[in-house]
Write an enzyme that holds these catalytic residues in place. Structure first.
Site, PDB file in Angstrom:
ATOM      1  N   LYS A  73       0.835  -1.204   0.000  1.00 19.86           N
ATOM      2  CA  LYS A  73       0.000   0.000   0.000  1.00 19.86           C
ATOM      3  C   LYS A  73       0.869   1.252   0.000  1.00 19.86           C
ATOM      4  CE  LYS A  73      -3.734   2.050   2.811  1.00 19.86           C
ATOM      5  NZ  LYS A  73      -4.541   1.845   4.035  1.00 19.86           N
ATOM      6  N   SER A 126      -9.155   2.309   3.045  1.00 15.23           N
ATOM      7  CA  SER A 126      -8.158   2.973   2.219  1.00 15.23           C
ATOM      8  C   SER A 126      -7.186   2.003   1.537  1.00 15.23           C
ATOM      9  CB  SER A 126      -7.358   3.972   3.065  1.00 15.23           C
ATOM     10  OG  SER A 126      -6.667   3.324   4.117  1.00 15.23           O
ATOM     11  N   SER A 184     -10.023  -0.062   6.913  1.00 17.15           N
ATOM     12  CA  SER A 184      -9.291   0.136   5.660  1.00 17.15           C
ATOM     13  C   SER A 184      -8.703  -1.120   5.046  1.00 17.15           C
ATOM     14  CB  SER A 184      -8.172   1.156   5.873  1.00 17.15           C
ATOM     15  OG  SER A 184      -8.709   2.442   6.075  1.00 17.15           O
TER      16      SER A 184
END
Length: 495
Positions: free
Chosen positions: A79, A154, A178
Protein backbone atom coordinates in the site's frame (compact mmCIF):
# COMPACT_ATOMS: atom_id res chain seq x y z
CA UNK A 1 -3.22 -23.50 -12.45
CA UNK A 2 -3.01 -19.87 -13.56
CA UNK A 3 0.14 -18.63 -11.84
CA UNK A 4 -1.23 -15.14 -11.16
CA UNK A 5 -4.09 -16.58 -9.12
CA UNK A 6 -2.01 -19.04 -7.12
CA UNK A 7 -1.61 -18.18 -3.46
CA UNK A 8 1.65 -16.78 -2.13
CA UNK A 9 2.23 -20.00 -0.20
CA UNK A 10 1.74 -22.08 -3.35
CA UNK A 11 4.06 -19.88 -5.38
CA UNK A 12 6.75 -20.04 -2.71
CA UNK A 13 6.59 -23.84 -2.72
CA UNK A 14 6.64 -24.02 -6.52
CA UNK A 15 9.70 -21.75 -6.67
CA UNK A 16 11.49 -23.76 -3.97
CA UNK A 17 10.71 -27.02 -5.80
CA UNK A 18 11.98 -25.50 -9.08
CA UNK A 19 8.61 -26.14 -10.75
CA UNK A 20 8.65 -22.53 -11.87
CA UNK A 21 11.30 -19.84 -11.65
CA UNK A 22 11.00 -16.54 -9.80
CA UNK A 23 11.52 -14.79 -13.13
CA UNK A 24 8.64 -16.73 -14.71
CA UNK A 25 6.34 -15.81 -11.82
CA UNK A 26 7.31 -12.16 -11.99
CA UNK A 27 6.83 -12.05 -15.76
CA UNK A 28 3.36 -13.56 -15.37
CA UNK A 29 2.40 -10.78 -12.97
CA UNK A 30 3.93 -8.09 -15.19
CA UNK A 31 1.94 -9.43 -18.13
CA UNK A 32 -1.28 -9.44 -16.08
CA UNK A 33 -0.65 -5.87 -14.93
CA UNK A 34 0.16 -4.73 -18.46
CA UNK A 35 -3.04 -6.31 -19.75
CA UNK A 36 -5.54 -5.23 -17.12
CA UNK A 37 -4.20 -2.56 -14.76
CA UNK A 38 -5.07 0.23 -17.19
CA UNK A 39 -8.78 -0.17 -16.49
CA UNK A 40 -8.44 -0.93 -12.78
CA UNK A 41 -5.56 1.35 -11.68
CA UNK A 42 -4.64 -0.70 -8.61
CA UNK A 43 -0.83 -0.75 -9.05
CA UNK A 44 0.21 2.91 -9.28
CA UNK A 45 4.00 2.61 -9.00
CA UNK A 46 5.69 -0.34 -10.70
CA UNK A 47 9.11 -1.48 -9.49
CA UNK A 48 9.74 -3.37 -12.73
CA UNK A 49 13.50 -3.09 -13.30
CA UNK A 50 14.52 -3.71 -9.70
CA UNK A 51 11.98 -6.55 -9.37
CA UNK A 52 13.37 -8.27 -12.48
CA UNK A 53 16.91 -7.90 -11.14
CA UNK A 54 15.86 -9.34 -7.79
CA UNK A 55 13.99 -12.25 -9.40
CA UNK A 56 17.11 -13.19 -11.39
CA UNK A 57 19.12 -13.09 -8.16
CA UNK A 58 16.50 -15.28 -6.46
CA UNK A 59 16.84 -17.97 -9.12
CA UNK A 60 20.62 -17.80 -9.02
CA UNK A 61 20.56 -18.16 -5.24
CA UNK A 62 18.37 -21.28 -5.42
CA UNK A 63 20.69 -22.77 -8.03
CA UNK A 64 23.50 -22.43 -5.49
CA UNK A 65 21.40 -23.99 -2.73
CA UNK A 66 20.61 -20.69 -1.00
CA UNK A 67 17.14 -19.93 0.34
CA UNK A 68 16.29 -16.39 1.42
CA UNK A 69 13.21 -17.40 3.40
CA UNK A 70 9.62 -18.63 3.19
CA UNK A 71 8.71 -16.08 0.50
CA UNK A 72 11.84 -16.59 -1.60
CA UNK A 73 11.20 -15.04 -5.02
CA UNK A 74 7.49 -14.29 -4.46
CA UNK A 75 6.34 -10.90 -5.85
CA UNK A 76 4.25 -8.80 -3.46
CA UNK A 77 2.82 -5.29 -3.48
CA UNK A 78 2.60 -2.66 -0.75
CA UNK A 79 0.00 0.00 0.00
CA UNK A 80 1.28 3.46 -0.92
CA UNK A 81 1.08 4.62 2.71
CA UNK A 82 3.97 2.33 3.73
CA UNK A 83 7.50 3.53 3.05
CA UNK A 84 9.63 1.52 0.63
CA UNK A 85 13.36 2.22 0.44
CA UNK A 86 14.36 3.49 -2.99
CA UNK A 87 10.78 3.36 -4.31
CA UNK A 88 8.52 6.39 -4.43
CA UNK A 89 5.91 6.58 -1.64
CA UNK A 90 3.29 9.29 -2.14
CA UNK A 91 0.38 8.57 0.26
CA UNK A 92 -1.70 10.05 -2.57
CA UNK A 93 -0.48 13.50 -1.44
CA UNK A 94 0.85 15.81 -4.20
CA UNK A 95 3.78 17.26 -2.17
CA UNK A 96 5.05 13.65 -1.76
CA UNK A 97 4.71 12.63 -5.41
CA UNK A 98 8.52 12.43 -5.74
CA UNK A 99 9.30 11.28 -2.20
CA UNK A 100 11.73 8.34 -2.12
CA UNK A 101 12.25 6.94 1.41
CA UNK A 102 15.69 5.98 2.64
CA UNK A 103 14.31 3.24 4.88
CA UNK A 104 11.62 0.59 4.57
CA UNK A 105 8.64 0.46 6.88
CA UNK A 106 9.33 -2.26 9.44
CA UNK A 107 6.74 -4.61 7.94
CA UNK A 108 8.11 -4.12 4.42
CA UNK A 109 11.63 -4.87 5.65
CA UNK A 110 10.40 -8.08 7.29
CA UNK A 111 8.77 -9.31 4.08
CA UNK A 112 11.97 -8.58 2.17
CA UNK A 113 13.96 -10.46 4.81
CA UNK A 114 11.72 -13.48 4.13
CA UNK A 115 12.65 -13.36 0.44
CA UNK A 116 9.70 -11.41 -1.00
CA UNK A 117 10.22 -9.20 -4.05
CA UNK A 118 8.52 -5.78 -3.99
CA UNK A 119 6.67 -5.57 -7.30
CA UNK A 120 5.06 -2.16 -6.78
CA UNK A 121 2.85 0.16 -4.74
CA UNK A 122 -0.95 0.09 -4.66
CA UNK A 123 -3.40 2.97 -4.63
CA UNK A 124 -4.99 4.62 -1.60
CA UNK A 125 -6.96 7.79 -0.86
CA UNK A 126 -4.90 10.78 0.21
CA UNK A 127 -3.42 9.90 3.63
CA UNK A 128 -5.84 6.95 3.70
CA UNK A 129 -8.67 9.28 4.75
CA UNK A 130 -11.62 7.88 2.78
CA UNK A 131 -13.58 4.69 2.22
CA UNK A 132 -12.87 4.92 -1.53
CA UNK A 133 -9.45 4.80 -3.17
CA UNK A 134 -8.83 7.90 -5.26
CA UNK A 135 -6.39 10.77 -4.85
CA UNK A 136 -4.96 13.80 -6.70
CA UNK A 137 -1.73 11.98 -7.63
CA UNK A 138 -2.97 8.73 -9.21
CA UNK A 139 -6.72 9.11 -9.59
CA UNK A 140 -9.36 6.44 -8.96
CA UNK A 141 -9.11 2.67 -8.54
CA UNK A 142 -11.95 0.59 -10.01
CA UNK A 143 -13.40 -2.67 -8.76
CA UNK A 144 -12.27 -5.79 -10.71
CA UNK A 145 -15.81 -7.16 -10.45
CA UNK A 146 -17.49 -4.03 -11.81
CA UNK A 147 -15.49 -1.02 -12.99
CA UNK A 148 -18.34 1.33 -12.07
CA UNK A 149 -18.01 0.36 -8.41
CA UNK A 150 -15.56 1.38 -5.71
CA UNK A 151 -12.91 -0.95 -4.29
CA UNK A 152 -13.35 0.60 -0.86
CA UNK A 153 -10.62 2.28 1.13
CA UNK A 154 -8.16 2.97 2.22
CA UNK A 155 -6.39 -0.28 1.19
CA UNK A 156 -8.48 -0.36 -1.97
CA UNK A 157 -5.55 -0.67 -4.35
CA UNK A 158 -4.26 -3.53 -2.19
CA UNK A 159 -7.49 -5.52 -2.35
CA UNK A 160 -8.10 -4.91 -6.05
CA UNK A 161 -4.50 -5.87 -6.95
CA UNK A 162 -4.84 -9.18 -5.11
CA UNK A 163 -8.29 -9.83 -6.60
CA UNK A 164 -7.14 -9.01 -10.14
CA UNK A 165 -4.07 -11.24 -10.03
CA UNK A 166 -1.56 -8.37 -10.02
CA UNK A 167 0.06 -9.55 -6.78
CA UNK A 168 0.17 -12.64 -4.58
CA UNK A 169 0.06 -10.66 -1.35
CA UNK A 170 -0.27 -7.04 -0.27
CA UNK A 171 0.44 -5.11 2.92
CA UNK A 172 -2.37 -2.77 3.96
CA UNK A 173 -3.29 -0.69 6.98
CA UNK A 174 -6.50 -0.22 8.94
CA UNK A 175 -7.65 2.46 11.38
CA UNK A 176 -11.39 2.25 10.69
CA UNK A 177 -11.98 -0.59 8.24
CA UNK A 178 -9.29 0.14 5.66
CA UNK A 179 -8.24 -3.51 5.24
CA UNK A 180 -11.60 -5.11 5.91
CA UNK A 181 -13.93 -3.02 3.71
CA UNK A 182 -11.78 -3.40 0.54
CA UNK A 183 -11.40 -7.15 1.20
CA UNK A 184 -15.21 -7.38 1.43
CA UNK A 185 -15.80 -5.25 -1.68
CA UNK A 186 -13.20 -7.11 -3.81
CA UNK A 187 -13.78 -10.70 -2.66
CA UNK A 188 -10.39 -11.33 -1.01
CA UNK A 189 -9.09 -12.12 2.47
CA UNK A 190 -7.94 -9.42 4.87
CA UNK A 191 -6.55 -9.50 8.40
CA UNK A 192 -6.41 -6.72 10.99
CA UNK A 193 -4.25 -8.00 13.88
CA UNK A 194 -4.69 -7.20 17.56
CA UNK A 195 -3.86 -3.57 18.29
CA UNK A 196 -0.11 -3.13 19.08
CA UNK A 197 0.74 -6.58 17.71
CA UNK A 198 2.44 -5.33 14.52
CA UNK A 199 4.67 -2.27 14.17
CA UNK A 200 3.35 0.67 12.15
CA UNK A 201 6.80 2.29 11.86
CA UNK A 202 7.20 3.75 8.37
CA UNK A 203 3.49 4.39 7.88
CA UNK A 204 2.19 7.73 6.55
CA UNK A 205 0.67 9.60 8.35
CA UNK A 206 2.63 11.04 10.03
CA UNK A 207 4.49 12.83 7.27
CA UNK A 208 8.16 11.91 6.82
CA UNK A 209 10.34 13.31 9.62
CA UNK A 210 7.26 14.37 11.57
CA UNK A 211 6.84 13.24 15.19
CA UNK A 212 4.68 10.12 15.39
CA UNK A 213 1.26 11.10 16.68
CA UNK A 214 -0.98 8.22 15.56
CA UNK A 215 -0.60 5.88 18.54
CA UNK A 216 -4.00 4.23 18.87
CA UNK A 217 -6.08 1.92 16.66
CA UNK A 218 -3.81 1.86 13.54
CA UNK A 219 -2.98 -1.71 12.42
CA UNK A 220 -0.82 -3.08 9.62
CA UNK A 221 -1.98 -6.35 8.08
CA UNK A 222 -2.08 -8.49 4.94
CA UNK A 223 -4.56 -8.92 2.10
CA UNK A 224 -4.37 -12.20 0.22
CA UNK A 225 -6.26 -14.94 -1.61
CA UNK A 226 -6.29 -17.45 1.25
CA UNK A 227 -6.26 -17.69 5.04
CA UNK A 228 -2.92 -19.60 5.05
CA UNK A 229 -1.35 -16.62 3.29
CA UNK A 230 -2.68 -14.33 6.03
CA UNK A 231 -1.19 -16.70 8.60
CA UNK A 232 2.17 -16.75 6.85
CA UNK A 233 2.38 -12.99 6.42
CA UNK A 234 1.28 -12.24 9.98
CA UNK A 235 3.88 -14.63 11.38
CA UNK A 236 6.55 -12.66 9.49
CA UNK A 237 5.51 -9.10 10.33
CA UNK A 238 4.39 -9.48 13.97
CA UNK A 239 6.69 -8.76 16.89
CA UNK A 240 8.65 -6.18 18.83
CA UNK A 241 10.29 -3.29 16.99
CA UNK A 242 12.79 -0.78 18.35
CA UNK A 243 11.23 1.87 16.10
CA UNK A 244 7.91 1.44 17.94
CA UNK A 245 8.90 0.38 21.46
CA UNK A 246 5.37 -0.14 22.79
CA UNK A 247 4.98 -3.29 20.65
CA UNK A 248 5.40 -6.14 23.17
CA UNK A 249 7.92 -8.94 22.53
CA UNK A 250 5.27 -11.66 22.49
CA UNK A 251 5.72 -15.05 20.90
CA UNK A 252 3.04 -16.17 18.46
CA UNK A 253 0.15 -17.82 20.24
CA UNK A 254 -0.64 -21.48 19.56
CA UNK A 255 -3.26 -22.07 16.90
CA UNK A 256 -6.27 -24.10 17.99
CA UNK A 257 -6.58 -27.70 16.87
CA UNK A 258 -10.34 -27.79 17.45
CA UNK A 259 -12.49 -29.36 14.78
CA UNK A 260 -15.33 -27.36 13.23
CA UNK A 261 -17.78 -29.40 15.32
CA UNK A 262 -16.01 -28.29 18.51
CA UNK A 263 -16.18 -24.56 17.83
CA UNK A 264 -18.59 -22.22 19.64
CA UNK A 265 -19.33 -19.29 17.36
CA UNK A 266 -21.50 -16.26 18.08
CA UNK A 267 -23.01 -14.44 15.12
CA UNK A 268 -25.25 -11.49 14.34
CA UNK A 269 -27.00 -9.79 11.46
CA UNK A 270 -25.82 -6.54 13.00
CA UNK A 271 -26.92 -3.65 15.18
CA UNK A 272 -30.62 -2.79 15.29
CA UNK A 273 -29.91 0.86 14.47
CA UNK A 274 -27.83 -0.05 11.39
CA UNK A 275 -29.66 -2.55 9.14
CA UNK A 276 -27.74 -4.41 6.44
CA UNK A 277 -28.85 -5.04 2.86
CA UNK A 278 -31.09 -8.00 2.12
CA UNK A 279 -28.34 -9.55 -0.03
CA UNK A 280 -25.90 -9.33 2.88
CA UNK A 281 -28.45 -10.72 5.31
CA UNK A 282 -29.23 -13.66 3.01
CA UNK A 283 -25.52 -14.49 2.60
CA UNK A 284 -24.95 -14.49 6.36
CA UNK A 285 -28.04 -16.62 6.89
CA UNK A 286 -26.78 -19.11 4.34
CA UNK A 287 -23.35 -19.23 5.98
CA UNK A 288 -24.91 -19.93 9.37
CA UNK A 289 -26.91 -22.80 7.87
CA UNK A 290 -23.84 -24.31 6.22
CA UNK A 291 -21.78 -24.07 9.40
CA UNK A 292 -24.62 -25.57 11.44
CA UNK A 293 -24.91 -28.47 8.98
CA UNK A 294 -21.16 -29.01 9.37
CA UNK A 295 -21.68 -29.48 13.11
CA UNK A 296 -20.50 -26.07 14.32
CA UNK A 297 -22.23 -24.69 17.44
CA UNK A 298 -23.65 -21.27 16.58
CA UNK A 299 -25.63 -18.82 18.70
CA UNK A 300 -27.08 -15.51 17.58
CA UNK A 301 -25.50 -13.05 20.00
CA UNK A 302 -23.50 -9.84 20.30
CA UNK A 303 -21.88 -7.86 23.14
CA UNK A 304 -24.86 -6.55 25.10
CA UNK A 305 -22.75 -4.47 27.48
CA UNK A 306 -21.51 -2.30 24.62
CA UNK A 307 -23.69 0.50 23.30
CA UNK A 308 -22.57 0.30 19.67
CA UNK A 309 -23.92 3.73 18.75
CA UNK A 310 -22.00 5.26 21.63
CA UNK A 311 -18.90 3.23 20.73
CA UNK A 312 -19.04 4.73 17.23
CA UNK A 313 -19.15 8.16 18.80
CA UNK A 314 -16.15 7.43 20.99
CA UNK A 315 -14.31 6.06 17.97
CA UNK A 316 -14.95 9.35 16.15
CA UNK A 317 -13.61 11.35 19.07
CA UNK A 318 -10.47 9.24 19.43
CA UNK A 319 -9.89 9.41 15.66
CA UNK A 320 -10.13 13.19 15.91
CA UNK A 321 -7.40 13.26 18.54
CA UNK A 322 -5.15 10.71 16.81
CA UNK A 323 -5.38 11.94 13.24
CA UNK A 324 -6.03 15.66 13.50
CA UNK A 325 -5.76 17.31 16.91
CA UNK A 326 -2.18 16.12 17.39
CA UNK A 327 -0.94 18.14 14.41
CA UNK A 328 -1.64 21.39 16.29
CA UNK A 329 -2.74 23.04 13.07
CA UNK A 330 -5.90 25.10 13.44
CA UNK A 331 -6.98 24.16 9.90
CA UNK A 332 -6.46 20.46 10.67
CA UNK A 333 -8.36 20.84 13.93
CA UNK A 334 -11.40 22.26 12.18
CA UNK A 335 -11.26 19.76 9.29
CA UNK A 336 -10.77 16.88 11.69
CA UNK A 337 -13.64 17.95 13.88
CA UNK A 338 -15.88 18.14 10.82
CA UNK A 339 -14.72 14.64 9.79
CA UNK A 340 -15.45 13.25 13.24
CA UNK A 341 -19.00 14.61 13.33
CA UNK A 342 -19.77 13.98 9.65
CA UNK A 343 -21.94 10.95 10.35
CA UNK A 344 -24.00 12.94 12.87
CA UNK A 345 -24.47 15.86 10.48
CA UNK A 346 -25.51 13.67 7.57
CA UNK A 347 -27.88 11.68 9.75
CA UNK A 348 -29.69 14.81 10.86
CA UNK A 349 -30.08 16.06 7.28
CA UNK A 350 -31.31 12.81 5.75
CA UNK A 351 -35.07 12.42 5.46
CA UNK A 352 -35.06 8.73 4.53
CA UNK A 353 -33.09 7.33 7.46
CA UNK A 354 -32.82 8.60 11.02
CA UNK A 355 -29.84 7.79 13.19
CA UNK A 356 -29.91 9.44 16.59
CA UNK A 357 -26.19 9.66 17.20
CA UNK A 358 -25.16 10.64 20.73
CA UNK A 359 -22.33 12.75 19.29
CA UNK A 360 -24.21 16.05 19.56
CA UNK A 361 -24.42 15.52 23.31
CA UNK A 362 -20.71 14.66 23.56
CA UNK A 363 -18.94 17.24 21.38
CA UNK A 364 -17.49 18.75 24.56
CA UNK A 365 -15.43 15.54 24.93
CA UNK A 366 -13.47 16.47 21.80
CA UNK A 367 -13.52 20.20 21.13
CA UNK A 368 -11.64 22.25 22.06
CA UNK A 369 -9.02 19.49 22.43
CA UNK A 370 -7.01 19.07 25.60
CA UNK A 371 -4.78 16.49 27.24
CA UNK A 372 -7.46 15.84 29.86
CA UNK A 373 -10.02 15.07 27.15
CA UNK A 374 -7.60 12.78 25.36
CA UNK A 375 -7.01 10.83 28.56
CA UNK A 376 -10.77 10.67 29.15
CA UNK A 377 -11.45 9.11 25.75
CA UNK A 378 -8.64 6.61 26.34
CA UNK A 379 -10.39 5.62 29.56
CA UNK A 380 -13.58 5.03 27.56
CA UNK A 381 -11.55 2.86 25.21
CA UNK A 382 -10.15 0.81 28.11
CA UNK A 383 -13.72 0.21 29.28
CA UNK A 384 -14.89 -0.87 25.80
CA UNK A 385 -11.93 -3.23 25.40
CA UNK A 386 -12.72 -4.88 28.74
CA UNK A 387 -16.38 -5.31 27.80
CA UNK A 388 -15.45 -6.87 24.46
CA UNK A 389 -12.93 -9.17 26.19
CA UNK A 390 -15.67 -10.34 28.56
CA UNK A 391 -17.98 -11.12 25.66
CA UNK A 392 -15.32 -12.95 23.62
CA UNK A 393 -14.37 -15.09 26.63
CA UNK A 394 -17.59 -17.07 25.97
CA UNK A 395 -16.85 -17.82 22.32
CA UNK A 396 -14.16 -19.06 19.96
CA UNK A 397 -15.09 -16.30 17.49
CA UNK A 398 -17.83 -13.85 16.58
CA UNK A 399 -19.21 -13.43 13.03
CA UNK A 400 -20.72 -10.08 12.01
CA UNK A 401 -21.21 -7.99 8.84
CA UNK A 402 -18.42 -5.94 7.27
CA UNK A 403 -20.67 -3.14 6.05
CA UNK A 404 -24.27 -2.43 5.18
CA UNK A 405 -23.85 -3.31 1.53
CA UNK A 406 -21.61 -4.80 -1.18
CA UNK A 407 -19.49 -2.40 -3.24
CA UNK A 408 -21.41 0.70 -4.33
CA UNK A 409 -21.00 2.95 -7.36
CA UNK A 410 -18.20 5.53 -7.30
CA UNK A 411 -19.34 8.71 -5.58
CA UNK A 412 -18.05 11.75 -3.72
CA UNK A 413 -16.88 11.54 -0.13
CA UNK A 414 -19.82 12.08 2.21
CA UNK A 415 -22.48 11.34 -0.39
CA UNK A 416 -25.29 9.21 1.10
CA UNK A 417 -25.12 5.51 0.14
CA UNK A 418 -28.24 3.71 -1.04
CA UNK A 419 -28.93 0.38 0.65
CA UNK A 420 -31.95 -1.40 -0.83
CA UNK A 421 -33.24 1.97 -2.00
CA UNK A 422 -32.78 3.75 1.33
CA UNK A 423 -30.15 6.48 1.76
CA UNK A 424 -27.69 6.04 4.64
CA UNK A 425 -24.96 8.39 5.87
CA UNK A 426 -21.67 7.72 4.08
CA UNK A 427 -19.45 6.95 7.07
CA UNK A 428 -22.06 4.75 8.72
CA UNK A 429 -22.75 2.77 5.54
CA UNK A 430 -19.03 2.14 5.01
CA UNK A 431 -17.56 1.95 8.50
CA UNK A 432 -20.41 1.42 10.91
CA UNK A 433 -19.43 -2.21 11.47
CA UNK A 434 -15.66 -1.80 11.26
CA UNK A 435 -14.84 1.33 13.27
CA UNK A 436 -16.00 -0.05 16.66
CA UNK A 437 -13.59 -2.99 16.35
CA UNK A 438 -10.64 -0.62 15.95
CA UNK A 439 -11.80 1.00 19.17
CA UNK A 440 -11.97 -2.33 21.04
CA UNK A 441 -8.54 -3.45 19.79
CA UNK A 442 -9.91 -6.75 18.51
CA UNK A 443 -8.24 -8.89 15.83
CA UNK A 444 -10.52 -9.37 12.81
CA UNK A 445 -10.40 -11.43 9.62
CA UNK A 446 -12.60 -10.85 6.58
CA UNK A 447 -13.33 -13.82 4.34
CA UNK A 448 -15.50 -13.89 1.19
CA UNK A 449 -18.65 -15.99 1.63
CA UNK A 450 -20.87 -15.35 -1.40
CA UNK A 451 -22.05 -12.80 -3.94
CA UNK A 452 -24.94 -10.38 -4.25
CA UNK A 453 -27.67 -10.84 -6.84
CA UNK A 454 -25.74 -8.43 -9.07
CA UNK A 455 -22.58 -10.55 -8.78
CA UNK A 456 -20.58 -8.45 -6.31
CA UNK A 457 -18.60 -10.15 -3.52
CA UNK A 458 -19.88 -10.27 0.05
CA UNK A 459 -17.72 -11.10 3.04
CA UNK A 460 -18.03 -11.32 6.81
CA UNK A 461 -15.90 -10.22 9.72
CA UNK A 462 -14.66 -12.97 12.03
CA UNK A 463 -13.67 -11.40 15.34
CA UNK A 464 -11.32 -13.09 17.81
CA UNK A 465 -9.88 -12.66 21.27
CA UNK A 466 -7.19 -10.02 21.70
CA UNK A 467 -3.62 -11.40 21.50
CA UNK A 468 -4.87 -14.73 20.12
CA UNK A 469 -4.28 -13.88 16.47
CA UNK A 470 -2.95 -17.27 15.32
CA UNK A 471 -5.85 -18.95 17.08
CA UNK A 472 -8.30 -16.72 15.22
CA UNK A 473 -6.57 -17.40 11.90
CA UNK A 474 -6.86 -21.16 12.50
CA UNK A 475 -10.57 -20.79 13.29
CA UNK A 476 -11.10 -18.65 10.19
CA UNK A 477 -9.42 -21.32 8.06
CA UNK A 478 -11.89 -23.92 9.33
CA UNK A 479 -14.84 -21.61 8.70
CA UNK A 480 -13.48 -20.81 5.25
CA UNK A 481 -13.50 -24.52 4.33
CA UNK A 482 -17.29 -24.32 4.69
CA UNK A 483 -17.81 -20.75 3.51
CA UNK A 484 -16.16 -20.99 0.12
CA UNK A 485 -12.97 -19.79 -1.54
CA UNK A 486 -11.46 -16.97 -3.57
CA UNK A 487 -13.21 -16.46 -6.90
CA UNK A 488 -11.51 -15.10 -10.01
CA UNK A 489 -13.37 -11.90 -11.05
CA UNK A 490 -12.82 -12.85 -14.74
CA UNK A 491 -11.29 -9.60 -15.94
CA UNK A 492 -11.90 -10.53 -19.57
CA UNK A 493 -15.61 -10.05 -18.89
CA UNK A 494 -15.38 -7.09 -16.48
CA UNK A 495 -16.86 -3.87 -17.80
Amino acid sequence: MNIVFATASQLAQMIRDREVSAVEVLNAYLEQIEKHNGKINAVVTLNKEKAIERAIEADEALAKGENWGVLHGVPVTVKDLLETRGLVTTAGYPPLKNYIPQQDATTVARLKAAGAIILGKTNTPQFGADYQSKNPVFGQTNNPWNLNCTVGGSSGGSASAVAAGFSALDLGSDIGGSIRLPAHFCGVYGFMPTDSRVSAAGHIPPLPNQTRYVRQMLRIGPLARSVPDLQLCFSLIAGADSRQPEIPPLSLDRATDKKISELKIAWTYGYDFLPISQDTRSCIEDLVKRLTNAGCHLTESQPTDLDWSETLTYYGILSFFELFASTFSFRDLIQGFQFAIKNEFLARTQTTYKYNSPFSKKTNLAFPPSLAKYKAILAERDHAMAQMDNFMAQWDAWICPVSLTPAFAHCNFGQPIKVDGVKFPYLLACGGYTMPLNFTGSPVIVIPISQSKSGLPIGVQIVGKRWQDMNLLAIAEKIDEIAGDFQDPNLEETR
